[in-house]
Design a protein around this motif. Structure first.
Motif, short mmCIF file in Angstrom:
data_model
loop_
_atom_site.label_atom_id
_atom_site.label_comp_id
_atom_site.label_asym_id
_atom_site.label_seq_id
_atom_site.Cartn_x
_atom_site.Cartn_y
_atom_site.Cartn_z
N GLY A 16 0.80 -1.21 0.00
CA GLY A 16 0.00 0.00 0.00
C GLY A 16 0.84 1.26 0.00
N LEU A 17 2.10 1.14 -0.41
CA LEU A 17 3.01 2.29 -0.39
C LEU A 17 3.14 2.96 -1.75
CD1 LEU A 17 5.86 0.71 1.74
CD2 LEU A 17 4.01 2.20 2.51
N ALA A 49 -5.66 4.67 -3.44
CA ALA A 49 -4.53 4.53 -2.54
C ALA A 49 -4.94 3.71 -1.32
CB ALA A 49 -4.03 5.90 -2.10
N ALA A 50 -3.96 3.06 -0.71
CA ALA A 50 -4.23 2.20 0.43
C ALA A 50 -4.97 2.97 1.53
CB ALA A 50 -2.92 1.65 0.97
N LYS A 51 -5.91 2.26 2.13
CA LYS A 51 -6.68 2.84 3.23
C LYS A 51 -6.56 1.92 4.43
CE LYS A 51 -10.03 4.59 -0.11
NZ LYS A 51 -9.45 4.00 -1.28
N GLU A 52 -6.54 2.51 5.61
CA GLU A 52 -6.51 1.71 6.82
C GLU A 52 -7.71 0.79 6.88
OE1 GLU A 52 -6.27 4.10 10.34
OE2 GLU A 52 -4.09 4.17 10.25
N LEU A 53 -7.52 -0.36 7.48
CA LEU A 53 -8.59 -1.33 7.64
C LEU A 53 -8.60 -1.78 9.09
CD1 LEU A 53 -10.73 -3.30 6.42
CD2 LEU A 53 -8.83 -4.90 6.06
N THR A 54 -9.74 -1.67 9.74
CA THR A 54 -9.88 -2.12 11.13
C THR A 54 -10.81 -3.32 11.16
OG1 THR A 54 -9.51 0.12 11.96
CG2 THR A 54 -10.54 -1.45 13.47
N ILE A 55 -10.31 -4.40 11.76
CA ILE A 55 -11.09 -5.63 11.89
C ILE A 55 -11.16 -5.96 13.38
CG2 ILE A 55 -11.29 -8.05 11.26
CD1 ILE A 55 -9.38 -7.46 8.90
N PRO A 88 -2.52 -1.00 8.20
CA PRO A 88 -2.34 0.15 7.30
C PRO A 88 -3.01 -0.02 5.95
CG PRO A 88 -0.28 -1.06 7.56
CD PRO A 88 -1.26 -1.66 8.52
N SER A 89 -3.27 -1.26 5.55
CA SER A 89 -3.91 -1.51 4.26
C SER A 89 -4.51 -2.91 4.27
CB SER A 89 -2.90 -1.42 3.12
OG SER A 89 -1.97 -2.50 3.20
N ARG A 90 -5.37 -3.17 3.32
CA ARG A 90 -5.96 -4.51 3.18
C ARG A 90 -4.88 -5.53 2.84
NH1 ARG A 90 -11.66 -5.54 0.39
NH2 ARG A 90 -11.90 -3.61 1.53
#
Length: 117
Positions: free
Chosen positions: A48-49, A59-65, A71-73
């Motif tokens: 995701g850089l 662009a890469a997006k944060e992902l919260t699970i 920082p990215s999927r």
């Protein structure tokens, strides 16, 4: 020889083909070849850089699970030990109960690994 059949080194690991590397990184073989062509290295692929062109909304997006933020999927998939496409299926609103259980198991394993560090 087609570029997909050529060996490639990414972050110090040798892959027998672009296809093998792409599967390991959770990206497409063309993403590997494009990064090599543009940057001369594919070390940032799947992290995701590589923000791409200005104005890129992909662009890469944060992902919260379940309270764990990645920082990215792609990085989440790597940390959880699954492919990006598998993770996408697991977090989809249409995921089955079995897929949600696999996600939970992978997340618990990841948390335990982090706690040991």
């Amino acid at each position: 020889m087609h570029f997909n059949a050529m060996p490639v080194v990414i972050r110090g690991r040798v892959y027998s083909s672009h296809k093998e590397a792409a599967e390991a990184m959770g990206v497409t073989p063309s993403a590997i070849s494009q990064r090599l062509r543009v940057n001369g290295s594919a070390d940032t692929v799947g992290l995701g850089l590589g923000r791409g062109v200005p104005g890129n909304t992909n662009a890469a997006k944060e992902l919260t699970i379940l309270g764990v933020t990645f920082p990215s999927r792609s990085q989440a998939a790597k940390d959880l030990g699954v492919s990006r496409s598998q993770l996408t299926k697991w977090i989809a609103p249409t995921a089955s109960n079995a897929q949600r259980q696999m996600l939970l198991a992978a997340l618990m394993k990841y948390r335990m690994q982090c706690a040991k560090r």
